[in-house]
Motif scaffolding. Structure first.
Motif, PDB file in Angstrom:
ATOM      1  N   LEU A   1      26.566  16.171  41.028  1.00 16.97           N
ATOM      2  CA  LEU A   1      27.871  15.981  41.667  1.00 16.97           C
ATOM      3  C   LEU A   1      28.322  14.531  41.682  1.00 16.97           C
ATOM      4  O   LEU A   1      29.511  14.250  41.866  1.00 16.97           O
ATOM      5  CB  LEU A   1      27.838  16.502  43.110  1.00 16.97           C
ATOM      6  CG  LEU A   1      28.101  17.987  43.317  1.00 16.97           C
ATOM      7  CD1 LEU A   1      26.983  18.846  42.736  1.00 16.97           C
ATOM      8  CD2 LEU A   1      28.280  18.311  44.798  1.00 16.97           C
TER       9      LEU A   1
ATOM     10  N   ALA B   1      29.342  17.342  49.976  1.00 14.16           N
ATOM     11  CA  ALA B   1      28.684  18.651  50.011  1.00 14.16           C
ATOM     12  C   ALA B   1      27.767  18.715  51.233  1.00 14.16           C
ATOM     13  O   ALA B   1      26.761  18.015  51.309  1.00 14.16           O
ATOM     14  CB  ALA B   1      27.891  18.888  48.736  1.00 14.16           C
TER      15      ALA B   1
ATOM     16  N   LEU C   1      22.165  26.376  39.844  1.00 16.09           N
ATOM     17  CA  LEU C   1      23.150  25.544  40.520  1.00 16.09           C
ATOM     18  C   LEU C   1      24.504  25.856  39.903  1.00 16.09           C
ATOM     19  O   LEU C   1      24.672  25.755  38.691  1.00 16.09           O
ATOM     20  CB  LEU C   1      22.817  24.049  40.349  1.00 16.09           C
ATOM     21  CG  LEU C   1      23.824  23.072  40.948  1.00 16.09           C
ATOM     22  CD1 LEU C   1      23.853  23.184  42.469  1.00 16.09           C
ATOM     23  CD2 LEU C   1      23.504  21.638  40.520  1.00 16.09           C
ATOM     24  N   ASN C   2      25.468  26.244  40.713  1.00 21.27           N
ATOM     25  CA  ASN C   2      26.781  26.594  40.188  1.00 21.27           C
ATOM     26  C   ASN C   2      27.697  25.369  40.106  1.00 21.27           C
ATOM     27  O   ASN C   2      28.784  25.311  40.687  1.00 21.27           O
ATOM     28  CB  ASN C   2      27.431  27.717  41.007  1.00 21.27           C
ATOM     29  CG  ASN C   2      27.567  27.368  42.474  1.00 21.27           C
ATOM     30  OD1 ASN C   2      26.846  26.514  43.002  1.00 21.27           O
ATOM     31  ND2 ASN C   2      28.496  28.032  43.154  1.00 21.27           N
ATOM     32  N   TRP C   3      27.207  24.397  39.364  1.00 24.19           N
ATOM     33  CA  TRP C   3      27.951  23.164  39.088  1.00 24.19           C
ATOM     34  C   TRP C   3      27.578  22.718  37.680  1.00 24.19           C
ATOM     35  O   TRP C   3      26.408  22.808  37.285  1.00 24.19           O
ATOM     36  CB  TRP C   3      27.581  22.075  40.099  1.00 24.19           C
ATOM     37  CG  TRP C   3      28.491  20.874  40.059  1.00 24.19           C
ATOM     38  CD1 TRP C   3      28.365  19.773  39.268  1.00 24.19           C
ATOM     39  CD2 TRP C   3      29.660  20.671  40.841  1.00 24.19           C
ATOM     40  NE1 TRP C   3      29.377  18.888  39.501  1.00 24.19           N
ATOM     41  CE2 TRP C   3      30.199  19.418  40.472  1.00 24.19           C
ATOM     42  CE3 TRP C   3      30.312  21.418  41.822  1.00 24.19           C
ATOM     43  CZ2 TRP C   3      31.354  18.899  41.052  1.00 24.19           C
ATOM     44  CZ3 TRP C   3      31.459  20.898  42.392  1.00 24.19           C
ATOM     45  CH2 TRP C   3      31.972  19.659  42.014  1.00 24.19           C
TER      46      TRP C   3
ATOM     47  N   ILE D   1      28.461  25.711  47.068  1.00 21.67           N
ATOM     48  CA  ILE D   1      27.487  25.326  46.052  1.00 21.67           C
ATOM     49  C   ILE D   1      26.167  26.013  46.369  1.00 21.67           C
ATOM     50  O   ILE D   1      25.574  25.778  47.428  1.00 21.67           O
ATOM     51  CB  ILE D   1      27.299  23.802  46.015  1.00 21.67           C
ATOM     52  CG1 ILE D   1      28.613  23.128  45.620  1.00 21.67           C
ATOM     53  CG2 ILE D   1      26.181  23.418  45.050  1.00 21.67           C
ATOM     54  CD1 ILE D   1      28.560  21.625  45.722  1.00 21.67           C
TER      55      ILE D   1
ATOM     56  N   TYR E   1      34.418  24.803  48.359  1.00 17.33           N
ATOM     57  CA  TYR E   1      33.712  25.319  47.192  1.00 17.33           C
ATOM     58  C   TYR E   1      32.240  25.466  47.554  1.00 17.33           C
ATOM     59  O   TYR E   1      31.540  24.469  47.787  1.00 17.33           O
ATOM     60  CB  TYR E   1      33.861  24.403  45.980  1.00 17.33           C
ATOM     61  CG  TYR E   1      33.103  24.911  44.764  1.00 17.33           C
ATOM     62  CD1 TYR E   1      33.517  26.055  44.093  1.00 17.33           C
ATOM     63  CD2 TYR E   1      31.958  24.254  44.309  1.00 17.33           C
ATOM     64  CE1 TYR E   1      32.824  26.532  42.994  1.00 17.33           C
ATOM     65  CE2 TYR E   1      31.261  24.723  43.199  1.00 17.33           C
ATOM     66  CZ  TYR E   1      31.702  25.862  42.551  1.00 17.33           C
ATOM     67  OH  TYR E   1      31.001  26.338  41.458  1.00 17.33           O
TER      68      TYR E   1
ATOM     69  N   TYR F   1      33.930  28.922  37.694  1.00 20.37           N
ATOM     70  CA  TYR F   1      32.886  28.140  37.040  1.00 20.37           C
ATOM     71  C   TYR F   1      32.270  28.998  35.957  1.00 20.37           C
ATOM     72  O   TYR F   1      31.782  30.095  36.228  1.00 20.37           O
ATOM     73  CB  TYR F   1      31.817  27.715  38.057  1.00 20.37           C
ATOM     74  CG  TYR F   1      30.562  27.155  37.421  1.00 20.37           C
ATOM     75  CD1 TYR F   1      30.639  26.108  36.504  1.00 20.37           C
ATOM     76  CD2 TYR F   1      29.310  27.675  37.720  1.00 20.37           C
ATOM     77  CE1 TYR F   1      29.492  25.598  35.915  1.00 20.37           C
ATOM     78  CE2 TYR F   1      28.161  27.168  37.155  1.00 20.37           C
ATOM     79  CZ  TYR F   1      28.260  26.128  36.254  1.00 20.37           C
ATOM     80  OH  TYR F   1      27.128  25.631  35.663  1.00 20.37           O
TER      81      TYR F   1
ATOM     82  N   LEU G   1      21.645  17.285  43.783  1.00 20.91           N
ATOM     83  CA  LEU G   1      23.075  17.202  44.090  1.00 20.91           C
ATOM     84  C   LEU G   1      23.649  15.844  43.672  1.00 20.91           C
ATOM     85  O   LEU G   1      24.765  15.776  43.141  1.00 20.91           O
ATOM     86  CB  LEU G   1      23.311  17.442  45.577  1.00 20.91           C
ATOM     87  CG  LEU G   1      23.018  18.862  46.085  1.00 20.91           C
ATOM     88  CD1 LEU G   1      23.256  18.945  47.585  1.00 20.91           C
ATOM     89  CD2 LEU G   1      23.863  19.890  45.353  1.00 20.91           C
TER      90      LEU G   1
END
Length: 222
Positions: free
Chosen positions: A64, A71, A131-133, A118, A116, A174, A60
């Motif tokens: 991020l 988060a 990972l949806n980032w 994650i 949002y 995303y 993370l």
């Protein structure tokens, strides 16, 4: 600007996240994948091994950046992989099935994120499987363009293209393939019994020069 060829995309209405024309905000609800009953729900990171907690924190922080403290862990599940693969057929083990499926909620209203979710999936050793980032480019909150500027810029483009600016819709998503966050503006063309037609402008949240124009036909689901 990328002028896309005329493409008809079929989108179910329930999958489109719409926003008020005067108020753009990311506000998504978390979900959890169902693994045929082989997942044990957890409500605290203390329920997973320390090395897995450390791996999650490192991942993370890496992706991020200065947003990672925002988060917060929400919930997750630990999978019994041996039982799951035995049930599914051990001869065809899917390496993307996680041991740990963790959901964090990112909140930062200063850049327009109310909620949002994650989803971070890890294998038994703590390696990230999903990972949806985005992998790069979204680690500094100052790179996120103010949403008023995003809207005004897109509306200026739409005016130049003579799009219908009444009752336009906005969605956020995303893009896993592109590894980018996009805002999409839909400008109505016409409606039929089961379809709605739109001119669409899609723009990268951190780069207003990265945008595309297309035509979309959306399926109406009753």
């Amino acid at each position: 600007m990328k002028r896309l060829s005329l493409t008809l995309l079929f989108l179910c209405t329930f999958s489109l996240l719409s926003f008020s024309q005067n108020h753009m905000l990311v506000d998504q609800k978390p979900g959890l994948t169902y693994f045929d009953g082989y997942g044990k729900m957890i409500t605290s990171l203390s329920q997973i091994p320390e090395n897995i907690r450390d791996s999650a924190a490192i991942i993370l922080n890496k992706f991020l950046g200065d947003l990672s403290p925002k988060a917060k862990f929400n919930y997750g599940q630990i999978l019994d992989l041996d039982a799951y693969h035995k049930f599914k057929d051990s001869a065809n083990i899917n390496p993307t099935i996680p041991k740990y499926d963790l959901v964090f909620i990112l909140k930062d209203l200063s850049i327009g994120i109310k909620s949002y979710p994650i989803e971070l999936r890890l294998n038994e050793s703590g390696k990230a499987l999903k990972l949806n980032w985005p992998r790069t480019g979204y680690t500094n909150k100052l790179k996120f363009i103010p949403l008023d500027k995003v809207r005004n810029t897109i509306l200026d483009h739409a005016k130049k293209l003579n799009f219908n600016l009444s009752n336009y819709e906005i969605s956020f998503d995303y893009d896993y393939e592109a590894q980018k966050f996009y805002w999409t503006f839909l400008f109505p063309i016409q409606k039929e019994q089961n379809f709605s037609h739109y001119n669409a402008i899609r723009v990268n949240w951190v780069n207003l020069d990265d945008f595309g124009v297309s035509e979309i036909r959306r399926v109406t689901v009753y």
